[in-house]
Scaffold this motif. Structure first.
Motif, PDB file in Angstrom:
ATOM      1  N   PRO A   1       0.813  -1.227   0.000  1.00  0.00           N
ATOM      2  CA  PRO A   1       0.000   0.000   0.000  1.00  0.00           C
ATOM      3  C   PRO A   1       0.844   1.274   0.000  1.00  0.00           C
ATOM      4  N   MET A   2       2.003   1.233   0.660  1.00  0.00           N
ATOM      5  CA  MET A   2       2.870   2.405   0.646  1.00  0.00           C
ATOM      6  C   MET A   2       3.497   2.606  -0.729  1.00  0.00           C
ATOM      7  N   LEU A   3       4.037   1.538  -1.325  1.00  0.00           N
ATOM      8  CA  LEU A   3       4.658   1.647  -2.645  1.00  0.00           C
ATOM      9  C   LEU A   3       3.627   1.929  -3.729  1.00  0.00           C
ATOM     10  N   PHE A   4       2.388   1.512  -3.496  1.00  0.00           N
ATOM     11  CA  PHE A   4       1.325   1.726  -4.466  1.00  0.00           C
ATOM     12  C   PHE A   4       1.113   3.214  -4.720  1.00  0.00           C
ATOM     13  N   LYS A   5       1.327   4.015  -3.698  1.00  0.00           N
ATOM     14  CA  LYS A   5       1.120   5.453  -3.830  1.00  0.00           C
ATOM     15  C   LYS A   5       2.164   6.086  -4.743  1.00  0.00           C
ATOM     16  N   TYR A   6       3.317   5.442  -4.910  1.00  0.00           N
ATOM     17  CA  TYR A   6       4.352   5.982  -5.777  1.00  0.00           C
ATOM     18  C   TYR A   6       4.167   5.563  -7.239  1.00  0.00           C
ATOM     19  N   SER A   7       3.231   4.664  -7.504  1.00  0.00           N
ATOM     20  CA  SER A   7       3.072   4.143  -8.855  1.00  0.00           C
ATOM     21  C   SER A   7       2.253   5.061  -9.753  1.00  0.00           C
TER      22      SER A   7
ATOM     23  N   THR B   1      -4.293   7.487  -6.113  1.00  0.00           N
ATOM     24  CA  THR B   1      -4.034   6.136  -5.611  1.00  0.00           C
ATOM     25  C   THR B   1      -4.595   5.907  -4.213  1.00  0.00           C
ATOM     26  N   VAL B   2      -5.312   6.879  -3.666  1.00  0.00           N
ATOM     27  CA  VAL B   2      -5.842   6.727  -2.309  1.00  0.00           C
ATOM     28  C   VAL B   2      -6.838   5.586  -2.244  1.00  0.00           C
ATOM     29  N   ASP B   3      -7.825   5.589  -3.100  1.00  0.00           N
ATOM     30  CA  ASP B   3      -8.844   4.539  -3.081  1.00  0.00           C
ATOM     31  C   ASP B   3      -8.278   3.161  -3.416  1.00  0.00           C
ATOM     32  N   PRO B   4      -7.472   3.024  -4.488  1.00  0.00           N
ATOM     33  CA  PRO B   4      -6.877   1.702  -4.747  1.00  0.00           C
ATOM     34  C   PRO B   4      -6.023   1.192  -3.588  1.00  0.00           C
TER      35      PRO B   4
ATOM     36  N   ALA C   1     -12.322  -0.849  11.233  1.00  0.00           N
ATOM     37  CA  ALA C   1     -12.469   0.513  10.709  1.00  0.00           C
ATOM     38  C   ALA C   1     -13.363   0.521   9.469  1.00  0.00           C
ATOM     39  N   TRP C   2     -13.239  -0.486   8.635  1.00  0.00           N
ATOM     40  CA  TRP C   2     -14.083  -0.622   7.436  1.00  0.00           C
ATOM     41  C   TRP C   2     -15.556  -0.719   7.844  1.00  0.00           C
ATOM     42  N   ILE C   3     -15.820  -1.545   8.865  1.00  0.00           N
ATOM     43  CA  ILE C   3     -17.188  -1.699   9.352  1.00  0.00           C
ATOM     44  C   ILE C   3     -17.704  -0.394   9.943  1.00  0.00           C
ATOM     45  N   MET C   4     -16.831   0.367  10.608  1.00  0.00           N
ATOM     46  CA  MET C   4     -17.224   1.630  11.222  1.00  0.00           C
ATOM     47  C   MET C   4     -17.315   2.772  10.215  1.00  0.00           C
ATOM     48  N   GLY C   5     -16.978   2.498   8.959  1.00  0.00           N
ATOM     49  CA  GLY C   5     -17.025   3.534   7.940  1.00  0.00           C
ATOM     50  C   GLY C   5     -15.822   4.451   7.961  1.00  0.00           C
ATOM     51  N   ILE C   6     -14.704   3.986   8.530  1.00  0.00           N
ATOM     52  CA  ILE C   6     -13.472   4.768   8.616  1.00  0.00           C
ATOM     53  C   ILE C   6     -12.466   4.211   7.615  1.00  0.00           C
ATOM     54  N   ASN C   7     -11.854   5.088   6.862  1.00  0.00           N
ATOM     55  CA  ASN C   7     -10.906   4.666   5.827  1.00  0.00           C
ATOM     56  C   ASN C   7      -9.501   4.532   6.413  1.00  0.00           C
TER      57      ASN C   7
ATOM     58  N   ASN D   1       0.328  13.123   3.414  1.00  0.00           N
ATOM     59  CA  ASN D   1       0.809  14.085   2.441  1.00  0.00           C
ATOM     60  C   ASN D   1       2.216  14.571   2.780  1.00  0.00           C
ATOM     61  N   ILE D   2       2.505  14.751   4.081  1.00  0.00           N
ATOM     62  CA  ILE D   2       3.827  15.213   4.495  1.00  0.00           C
ATOM     63  C   ILE D   2       4.891  14.225   4.042  1.00  0.00           C
ATOM     64  N   THR D   3       4.579  12.932   4.147  1.00  0.00           N
ATOM     65  CA  THR D   3       5.559  11.922   3.800  1.00  0.00           C
ATOM     66  C   THR D   3       5.699  11.758   2.287  1.00  0.00           C
ATOM     67  N   LEU D   4       4.581  11.842   1.569  1.00  0.00           N
ATOM     68  CA  LEU D   4       4.578  11.463   0.168  1.00  0.00           C
ATOM     69  C   LEU D   4       4.938  12.589  -0.785  1.00  0.00           C
ATOM     70  N   LYS D   5       4.538  13.809  -0.499  1.00  0.00           N
ATOM     71  CA  LYS D   5       4.692  14.883  -1.475  1.00  0.00           C
ATOM     72  C   LYS D   5       6.143  15.151  -1.862  1.00  0.00           C
ATOM     73  N   PRO D   6       7.074  15.265  -0.904  1.00  0.00           N
ATOM     74  CA  PRO D   6       8.437  15.531  -1.319  1.00  0.00           C
ATOM     75  C   PRO D   6       9.003  14.440  -2.215  1.00  0.00           C
ATOM     76  N   ALA D   7       8.751  13.153  -1.830  1.00  0.00           N
ATOM     77  CA  ALA D   7       9.284  12.051  -2.624  1.00  0.00           C
ATOM     78  C   ALA D   7       8.612  11.988  -3.983  1.00  0.00           C
TER      79      ALA D   7
END
Length: 449
Positions: free
Chosen positions: A208-214, A221-224, A367-373, A436-442
């Protein structure tokens, strides 16, 4: 147990319930490690109470409340509740709640073992598998209900890191120093199985972490990534169920912890000290208090962070696991001193596997059952720390022998990671900001290349 007459609910065919060969054969490392923190209580005064019901209640109270070396911390439980009711300082509520959770976690382990006297080793093993990390699970549920997803991730990640590096490292270090002239050996097979499970869990965290860089944009890539995390959680839970079957039935001999049949401090066979229904009632009561204190911890962690000048990530990753699992950790270290590394490894690796493969994916599903992503993207720094911890632990345990240098390296790795999160100052408003803090610079660096 003393010379007084045994109570009827502690008897089996007219004799005291003891650990039979089959029951002892199936004892887990977690339950054996917590045995080292218990102390026997004299029932001389309690046995003189004429009323059977009152005598039963006082006997249970004595064994559950005073039957542990951590009983000195039990006053922290009512102190935390009083502090919350009378509006004391939030940091005080936080630290009192943490201290109160320490003996509660150890007492849950004790009560599940008492219930196992009546249910047998298989059901006892299943109870241990579900209740072994009940504190982390309840804290996670309350954090999810408050939409503090990052607290959930950080606290669970911290539990895995503390078990792999702090507990295992301290155990190997202390055991190596105490037995410096003795070659320390352990069964590699159990360590291999747990290492494989941890590597599977690491794969599910990495993707899931590497997926965001693809993708060209992190937002696309948030939903996938969320869907991938939920699918991976289902796979991990299935793997954990198979792991339980593997541990309790098909390959039970790999996880057996022999202790020469002597469990008491005086070398005598351990006997049941509370009845079945009393044990169930105490287990429910302990869970309620754990839930109350866990809610206090979740509600006050940010106030404690502001007051002490420490980041929430440091409190969640370092402080919460150390204090919350202190009883289990101490037991592992004590057995390492006794050159019983199989038990120490069973505690550290078993707990890390349980959190990584059961608690984390279960939180995603809840979290899925509670409606939390909630996804399983722990961000680059956290996932990298976890990956290095698993790899270093795997290399440390590959030859089936141990010495103090291995423990020292693991412990130093934990100190470096702890220092990293100590100096980190990440805004903690919501999960989206952290991501966003982690992903945007990279991401920007990749796109501009």
């Amino acid at each position: 147990m003393g010379s007084h007459q045994q109570e009827p609910w502690l008897l089996e065919n007219g004799k005291p319930r003891v650990l039979t060969k089959e029951t002892r054969h199936g004892r887990s490392a977690h339950r054996m490690s917590s045995t080292s923190l218990r102390k026997k209580s004299s029932r001389t005064l309690v046995s003189k109470v004429p009323c059977a019901t009152l005598r039963n209640f006082l006997s249970n109270l004595q064994e559950v409340i005073l039957g542990t070396k951590l009983s000195i911390l039990i006053p922290a439980i009512p102190a935390a509740i009083v502090a919350e009711c009378f509006g004391f300082g939030r940091p005080w509520i936080f630290i009192l709640s943490l201290l109160g959770l320490t003996p509660l976690a150890e007492r849950v382990s004790f009560i599940t073992e008492q219930v196992a006297f009546y249910t047998g080793p298989t059901v006892g093993g299943l109870l241990n598998a579900t209740c072994g990390n009940v504190t982390e699970l309840i804290i996670a549920v309350f954090a999810l209900s408050s939409n503090k997803i990052a607290v959930v991730k950080y606290s669970l990640l911290g539990s895995i890191l503390s078990n792999l590096l702090l507990v295992l490292g301290t155990s190997l270090l202390c055991g190596g120093i105490a037995n410096v002239g003795v070659e320390q050996k352990y069964d590699r097979r159990q360590a291999d199985v747990n290492s494989l499970m941890l590597l599977l869990g690491l794969l599910c965290y990495l993707l899931p972490m590497l997926f965001k860089y693809s993708g060209a944009s992190a937002a696309l890539t948030v939903d996938p990534s969320l869907h991938l995390s939920r699918a991976s959680s289902i796979v991990m839970l299935i793997a954990y169920v198979v792991y339980i079957v593997f541990q309790l039935w098909t390959h039970r001999e790999l996880f057996e912890e022999e202790d020469d049949g002597k469990d008491g401090e005086d070398g005598s066979e351990e006997q049941a000290v509370i009845g079945l229904w009393s044990g169930i009632a105490w287990l429910v009561g302990m869970t309620v208090f754990i839930a109350v204190l866990s809610e206090y911890v979740v509600d006050t962690i940010e106030d404690a962070s502001d007051s002490w000048g420490l980041s929430v990530s440091f409190l969640s990753i370092i402080l919460l696991p150390i204090v919350g699992n202190a009883a289990e950790h101490a037991g592992a270290i004590i057995f390492a001193f006794k050159n019983k590394l199989d038990i120490s490894l069973g505690v550290a690796l078993g707990s890390a596997t349980q959190i990584a493969m059961f608690v984390v994916p279960l939180c995603v599903i809840v979290a899925w059952i509670m409606g939390i992503n909630m996804d399983m993207n722990f961000n680059l720094l956290e996932t990298g720390s976890l990956a290095l911890a698993i790899i270093v632990t795997g290399f440390t345990l590959q030859d089936g022998t141990s010495h103090y240098m291995k423990g020292l390296v693991l412990l130093l790795c934990y100190i470096v990671i702890g220092a990293c999160f100590f100096v980190q100052r990440t805004p903690f408003n919501n999960q989206a900001d952290v991501t966003n803090i982690t992903l945007k610079p990279a991401t920007n660096a990749v796109l501009s290349a």
